[in-house]
Design a protein around this motif. Structure first.
Motif, PDB file in Angstrom:
ATOM      1  N   GLY A   1       1.264   0.825  -3.953  1.00 57.67           N
ATOM      2  CA  GLY A   1       0.606  -0.067  -2.996  1.00 57.67           C
ATOM      3  C   GLY A   1       1.417  -1.236  -2.497  1.00 57.67           C
ATOM      4  O   GLY A   1       0.852  -2.180  -1.931  1.00 57.67           O
ATOM      5  N   HIS A   2       2.728  -1.216  -2.679  1.00 60.27           N
ATOM      6  CA  HIS A   2       3.572  -2.318  -2.207  1.00 60.27           C
ATOM      7  C   HIS A   2       4.171  -1.981  -0.843  1.00 60.27           C
ATOM      8  O   HIS A   2       4.582  -0.845  -0.598  1.00 60.27           O
ATOM      9  CB  HIS A   2       4.704  -2.589  -3.199  1.00 60.27           C
ATOM     10  CG  HIS A   2       4.242  -3.149  -4.509  1.00 60.27           C
ATOM     11  ND1 HIS A   2       3.457  -2.442  -5.382  1.00 60.27           N
ATOM     12  CD2 HIS A   2       4.466  -4.370  -5.096  1.00 60.27           C
ATOM     13  CE1 HIS A   2       3.216  -3.181  -6.464  1.00 60.27           C
ATOM     14  NE2 HIS A   2       3.818  -4.360  -6.310  1.00 60.27           N
ATOM     15  N   GLN A   3       4.254  -2.976   0.004  1.00 59.82           N
ATOM     16  CA  GLN A   3       4.931  -2.838   1.285  1.00 59.82           C
ATOM     17  C   GLN A   3       6.440  -2.945   1.056  1.00 59.82           C
ATOM     18  O   GLN A   3       6.918  -3.931   0.483  1.00 59.82           O
ATOM     19  CB  GLN A   3       4.493  -3.944   2.249  1.00 59.82           C
ATOM     20  CG  GLN A   3       5.220  -3.964   3.581  1.00 59.82           C
ATOM     21  CD  GLN A   3       4.824  -2.812   4.474  1.00 59.82           C
ATOM     22  OE1 GLN A   3       3.653  -2.462   4.555  1.00 59.82           O
ATOM     23  NE2 GLN A   3       5.792  -2.216   5.137  1.00 59.82           N
TER      24      GLN A   3
ATOM     25  N   ARG B   1       0.830 -12.924   5.685  1.00 59.93           N
ATOM     26  CA  ARG B   1       1.302 -11.610   6.111  1.00 59.93           C
ATOM     27  C   ARG B   1       0.177 -10.596   5.919  1.00 59.93           C
ATOM     28  O   ARG B   1      -0.808 -10.872   5.223  1.00 59.93           O
ATOM     29  CB  ARG B   1       2.550 -11.201   5.330  1.00 59.93           C
ATOM     30  CG  ARG B   1       3.721 -12.176   5.524  1.00 59.93           C
ATOM     31  CD  ARG B   1       5.045 -11.581   5.167  1.00 59.93           C
ATOM     32  NE  ARG B   1       6.118 -12.562   5.303  1.00 59.93           N
ATOM     33  CZ  ARG B   1       7.393 -12.310   5.067  1.00 59.93           C
ATOM     34  NH1 ARG B   1       7.772 -11.093   4.678  1.00 59.93           N
ATOM     35  NH2 ARG B   1       8.306 -13.255   5.218  1.00 59.93           N
ATOM     36  N   ASP B   2       0.342  -9.434   6.527  1.00 56.55           N
ATOM     37  CA  ASP B   2      -0.727  -8.436   6.476  1.00 56.55           C
ATOM     38  C   ASP B   2      -0.631  -7.543   5.243  1.00 56.55           C
ATOM     39  O   ASP B   2      -1.145  -6.431   5.234  1.00 56.55           O
ATOM     40  CB  ASP B   2      -0.736  -7.593   7.755  1.00 56.55           C
ATOM     41  CG  ASP B   2       0.597  -6.911   8.013  1.00 56.55           C
ATOM     42  OD1 ASP B   2       1.495  -7.043   7.161  1.00 56.55           O
ATOM     43  OD2 ASP B   2       0.729  -6.251   9.069  1.00 56.55           O
ATOM     44  N   TYR B   3       0.051  -8.024   4.207  1.00 49.91           N
ATOM     45  CA  TYR B   3       0.088  -7.313   2.937  1.00 49.91           C
ATOM     46  C   TYR B   3       0.113  -8.353   1.813  1.00 49.91           C
ATOM     47  O   TYR B   3       0.522  -9.497   2.017  1.00 49.91           O
ATOM     48  CB  TYR B   3       1.307  -6.390   2.832  1.00 49.91           C
ATOM     49  CG  TYR B   3       2.630  -7.031   3.209  1.00 49.91           C
ATOM     50  CD1 TYR B   3       3.348  -7.794   2.297  1.00 49.91           C
ATOM     51  CD2 TYR B   3       3.155  -6.881   4.497  1.00 49.91           C
ATOM     52  CE1 TYR B   3       4.553  -8.382   2.631  1.00 49.91           C
ATOM     53  CE2 TYR B   3       4.361  -7.473   4.850  1.00 49.91           C
ATOM     54  CZ  TYR B   3       5.056  -8.224   3.918  1.00 49.91           C
ATOM     55  OH  TYR B   3       6.247  -8.811   4.251  1.00 49.91           O
TER      56      TYR B   3
ATOM     57  N   ARG C   1       1.175  -7.235  -1.446  1.00 48.27           N
ATOM     58  CA  ARG C   1       2.160  -6.729  -2.401  1.00 48.27           C
ATOM     59  C   ARG C   1       3.396  -6.314  -1.623  1.00 48.27           C
ATOM     60  O   ARG C   1       3.275  -5.708  -0.559  1.00 48.27           O
ATOM     61  CB  ARG C   1       1.625  -5.515  -3.158  1.00 48.27           C
ATOM     62  CG  ARG C   1       0.377  -5.749  -3.966  1.00 48.27           C
ATOM     63  CD  ARG C   1      -0.036  -4.466  -4.680  1.00 48.27           C
ATOM     64  NE  ARG C   1      -1.203  -4.664  -5.529  1.00 48.27           N
ATOM     65  CZ  ARG C   1      -1.630  -3.788  -6.435  1.00 48.27           C
ATOM     66  NH1 ARG C   1      -0.960  -2.634  -6.601  1.00 48.27           N
ATOM     67  NH2 ARG C   1      -2.692  -4.038  -7.175  1.00 48.27           N
ATOM     68  N   ALA C   2       4.560  -6.632  -2.153  1.00 54.02           N
ATOM     69  CA  ALA C   2       5.797  -6.282  -1.445  1.00 54.02           C
ATOM     70  C   ALA C   2       6.872  -5.908  -2.452  1.00 54.02           C
ATOM     71  O   ALA C   2       6.824  -6.304  -3.627  1.00 54.02           O
ATOM     72  CB  ALA C   2       6.273  -7.447  -0.583  1.00 54.02           C
TER      73      ALA C   2
ATOM     74  N   SER D   1       3.767 -10.137  -5.781  1.00 46.58           N
ATOM     75  CA  SER D   1       2.325 -10.159  -5.569  1.00 46.58           C
ATOM     76  C   SER D   1       1.952 -11.531  -5.047  1.00 46.58           C
ATOM     77  O   SER D   1       2.266 -12.549  -5.670  1.00 46.58           O
ATOM     78  CB  SER D   1       1.583  -9.873  -6.876  1.00 46.58           C
ATOM     79  OG  SER D   1       0.216 -10.236  -6.756  1.00 46.58           O
TER      80      SER D   1
ATOM     81  N   ASP E   1      -2.428 -11.348  -5.596  1.00 39.89           N
ATOM     82  CA  ASP E   1      -3.122 -10.082  -5.826  1.00 39.89           C
ATOM     83  C   ASP E   1      -3.155  -9.793  -7.335  1.00 39.89           C
ATOM     84  O   ASP E   1      -4.024 -10.287  -8.037  1.00 39.89           O
ATOM     85  CB  ASP E   1      -2.419  -8.969  -5.043  1.00 39.89           C
ATOM     86  CG  ASP E   1      -3.117  -7.627  -5.186  1.00 39.89           C
ATOM     87  OD1 ASP E   1      -4.350  -7.619  -5.337  1.00 39.89           O
ATOM     88  OD2 ASP E   1      -2.421  -6.601  -5.162  1.00 39.89           O
TER      89      ASP E   1
END
Length: 875
Positions: free
Chosen positions: A19-21, A56-58, A60-61, A97, A100
């Motif tokens: 689920g990470h971008q 940002r639109d996430y 998790r990265a 995160s 999150d």
């Protein structure tokens, strides 16, 4: 063997599955942190997300972030090549995160990835936690099953992370790999922790608290995760190596260096190969991200890195520039993961070659001086600072290069003496400048330049960046604060704003900062290397030291780039059509138009302009990439690049290529301005004007993009309006206009004939005898001046007059013609008579033959006076 590329991909793919971008590496030059010289960790690009300034639109990265530590407080340059794990360039793998998940999921991900996907033996791993973080210790026991003996509590700041004196902070948990008791060294926290047995591979930061200015610490409402794993260090473990330089990527570069120099990769020059490999990576990636060698700021750090590598190349016996020949090996290793290496390949190789070529001669002479001076010293005696400064000032030796060269002798440099010599030189420069006759007001900018250094320009790569206010000038003086409605000149340490230069106008935009600060920038000018943002404080208070966000007016900059780039194509097209004598004599590249002055003795005809316009638009439609290289002015001109009129060039220049002409660029010019990425971004060129500026200089005016489309639409609308007025279609307009023009000419001829008849009719009644000569004097009203001579000749042919004088008022201007018949020749002179009349209407002179002359004047209402003057002259 698991390759570095495989490790990077496995890491990113794991977190993508969870689920990470996957976020691309940010550039090495930070755009969101003015306090950093280079990105030095994975979290730099997410700093504003962690602090809540950016959404940002996430949530998790994961990233593989390019990092450089070679300047400022993070400087590993001196150790590179001599140790197993110091680098100027490295990659940091990380997962993040943003409010999150927190500790439990972060630990779970780390343990699962390390022992699952990477299959590390569980019994080889141990961790540290901050001594107060019992939650993390309990989670390691629960998730990984680690005993307390392999969960080490650390009470120092090594295991507590802070973003700064204030802001987000929190405890850390570091993961270590145990190489076994055959390797000397103890676990973290022990007296032998600096050994090589236990190697840190991953750091998990639990961003848990907010550090307040008063020194208090409060829980964050949304705790976050920031992790970092050094790829080179981790690759060594997975590849069974104990030295980062033995891993696949760096080893490939070392072998390329060995092959190019003919020196054993593991022989006497082992350290030199390692320096070359590391510095090749750092230098190439910095150039790809827009940093070019210079004598200040980031460019100077790059120059230090490159020149250190070049000294080691010289030590290995390389007779020709080496680094640029090794770049293909780097691109093979890392080009897939980082395509910017391929995009900037030409710029990188040319810059490396140029820098080394220029430095080689200086290097030999500088090392000769160094050998002479050290021969005078006793054992262990440091090199005098004045000598080190001479090496820097005369031969371009950075201080650390001199220190590195003396390292094998165990000799240091007197750095205090070096700094003293540097200060003395600055004082001499100031004294020389003070006597140069510069305006007194410019002393302010000289003082600021001396105090804060030149501005870093980031605008080739970005139009938005953070910077720090270095100085605020209001009412001609430096100030500590400037409030609303104050006209200011603001200097930042780095800026995306282009300062007016080379015909390109300065950028406009907005600078925003803390406590609602907002500065509307109306222009950007360059003062002694400082980029000065001129504008007005609209809200808040501008103060030195503030971290601000600088945003260029994107639409305006885009239009300027298009016009500037089109000027290059226009220049080349004109040369190909008109000849090589065409040379730029001045230009203006603004958001709404371009103005281009060229050497050309005669007007450029409509057919030539149409060809040039079509040629430029053909190059625009090719949509070929615009390339930039760094070269010496001499080398650039030798390659066919055009130097621009009035431009001053330094030791290195940016060479901009546009369009394709076989295997060469269609246009190649020396230019420091901003340009489009591909010619298609220009959109369209429309030439809207051509005229004279001065003797031998013509000016072309043109528009591009939206302005060009607007010009085309305006012309089309005029055609439609004209066609509608004639009640025909636009396609019929040329034929109808031609017919109307011919019809008008016929009518004009008919009118002229009628005027002649009217003028010659009743002549007897209007002839009077003066001085023995018969004079026919006529005021012909608004008859065109071109018809007067024909009417005068017709009256003379009638035989009733000896002298004819006809005058008219066309558009407020007087026209006079005097004719003298056969009987009056020798008795009067037409030229003398017409000059007398001209004086009466405000004219000067007049000319022709004794029997037919003409003149004019600005006062068309004094025709009666003109005729009276002729009569008086006859009398």
């Amino acid at each position: 063997m698991t390759s570095s590329n495989d490790i990077r991909a496995t890491f990113l793919n794991y977190f993508a599955r969870n689920g990470h971008q996957v976020v691309e590496s940010s550039p090495l030059v930070p755009r969101n942190d003015p306090t950093l010289m280079f990105a030095n960790s994975g979290m730099v690009q997410f700093k504003n997300v962690f602090t809540g300034q950016e959404k940002r639109d996430y949530v998790r990265a994961t990233t593989a972030q390019k990092c450089v530590r070679a300047g400022g407080k993070h400087n590993d340059l001196d150790n590179v090549g001599y140790t197993a794990r110091h680098h100027t360039f490295f990659e940091m793998l990380g997962n993040f995160s943003f409010g999150d998940y927190f500790k439990e999921q972060a630990i779970t991900h780390a343990w699962t990835l390390l022992t699952g996907d990477f299959a590390l033996p569980k019994d080889k791993l141990l961790v540290t936690v901050y001594h107060e973080d019992e939650e993390a210790a309990a989670l390691w026991r629960k998730i990984a099953g680690l005993p307390d003996s392999r969960i080490i509590r650390i009470a120092t700041s090594d295991n507590f992370w802070r973003m700064g004196d204030t802001g987000p902070c929190g405890p850390c948990s570091e993961i270590f790999f145990d190489h076994g008791d055959k390797i000397p060294g103890g676990p973290p926290g022990s007296p032998d922790e600096d050994g090589d047995r236990f190697i840190e591979i991953w750091n998990l930061v639990f961003m848990q608290f907010l550090e307040e200015p008063a020194g208090t610490r409060n829980p964050l409402p949304r705790p976050s995760i920031d992790t970092g794993m050094g790829l080179e260090r981790f690759a060594a473990i997975l590849q069974g190596k104990h030295d980062n330089y033995d891993t696949d990527t760096l080893r490939a570069l070392i072998l390329a260096s060995a092959e190019a120099t003919g020196q054993d990769p593991d022989g006497p020059f082992r350290i030199s190969h390692r320096v070359v490999a590391d510095h090749l990576r750092a230098g190439s990636f910095l150039i790809a991200d827009g940093v070019l060698p210079s004598n200040e700021g980031r460019g100077y750090v790059l120059r230090r890195i490159l020149r250190r590598a070049m000294r080691h190349a010289q030590m290995m016996g390389a007779k020709e520039p080496l680094l640029y020949r090794l770049f293909p090996a780097l691109e093979r290793q890392m080009g897939v993961a980082y395509p910017e290496l391929g995009r900037a390949g030409a710029l990188i190789t040319e810059t490396l070659r140029l820098e080394e070529q220029k430095f080689r001669g200086l290097l030999e002479r500088g090392l000769g001086l160094l050998a002479e001076e050290t021969a005078k010293l006793g054992d262990g005696q440091p090199l005098p600072g004045a000598v080190a400064f001479r090496l820097y000032d005369t031969y371009g030796f950075p201080l650390d290069l001199t220190q590195d060269a003396l390292r094998s002798e165990g000799r240091a440099v007197d750095t205090d003496g070096f700094n003293t010599a540097m200060a003395e030189q600055r004082q001499r420069a100031r004294a020389a400048w003070a006597g140069s006759g510069e305006a007194a007001t410019e002393a302010l900018w000289f003082d600021l330049k001396e105090k804060i250094g030149a501005t870093e320009f980031l605008g080739y790569a970005t139009e938005t960046a953070e910077g720090e206010i270095q100085a605020v000038v209001a009412n001609g003086a430096v100030t500590d604060a400037a409030g609303p409605e104050t006209e200011v000149a603001v200097v930042l340490n780095q800026t995306p704003f282009y300062a007016e230069s080379g015909g390109q106008v300065g950028d406009t935009g907005i600078i925003t900062g803390p406590e609602g600060l907002r500065i509307a920038v109306r222009d950007t000018q360059k003062k002694l290397g400082l980029f000065v943002h001129l504008g007005v404080v609209e809200a808040g208070t501008a103060r030195p030291g503030q971290a601000v966000k600088a945003e260029v007016d994107h639409e305006r900059r885009g239009a300027i780039r298009a016009h500037h780039s089109a000027t290059h194509l226009l220049h080349e097209a004109l040369r190909r059509r008109m000849g090589d004598h065409i040379a730029q004599k001045g230009s203006l590249n603004a958001p709404d138009r371009l103005r281009f002055d060229v050497s050309q003795p005669t007007p450029i005809g409509a057919e030539d302009l149409a060809w040039v316009e079509a040629e430029v638009n053909a190059r625009i439609r090719e949509n070929s990439p615009v390339t930039t290289r760094l070269m010496t002015p001499e080398a650039a001109v030798a390659e066919g690049a055009m130097a621009l009129f009035g431009e001053k060039y330094g030791e290195e220049v940016r060479v901009v290529g546009m369009g394709r002409d076989g295997d060469k660029a269609y246009s190649l010019e020396l230019c420091g301005g901003t340009h489009v990425r591909a010619t298609g971004d220009i959109g369209l060129l429309r030439i809207v004007g051509e005229g004279a500026v001065s003797a031998g200089v013509r000016r072309i005016e043109a528009v591009t993009g939206a302005a060009a489309l607007a010009a085309v639409e305006a012309e089309s609308q005029l055609l439609r309006d004209a066609a509608a007025a004639l009640k025909i279609s636009p396609t019929e307009l040329p034929a109808r206009v031609a017919a109307m023009v011919e019809e008008r000419r016929k009518l004009e001829r008919d009118v002229a004939d009628l005027r002649k008849k009217l003028a010659t009719g009743g002549a007897a009644a209007e002839i009077e005898e003066i001085g023995g000569l018969k004079l026919a004097a006529r005021d012909l009203g608004d008859t065109p001046a071109r018809d007067l001579k024909g009417i005068a000749e017709a009256i003379l042919k009638g035989g009733t007059a000896d002298v004819v004088a006809v005058v008219s008022n066309e558009g407020g201007k007087a026209s006079i013609v005097v004719g003298v018949g056969e009987a009056a020749k020798g008795k009067t002179d037409a030229v003398a008579l017409v000059r007398a009349a001209a004086a009466a209407v405000g004219g000067k002179g007049g000319g022709g033959r004794p029997d037919m002359a003409q003149a004019g004047g600005p006062d068309g209402d004094k025709l009666a006076e003109a005729l009276a003057a002729i009569k008086a002259a006859l009398a």
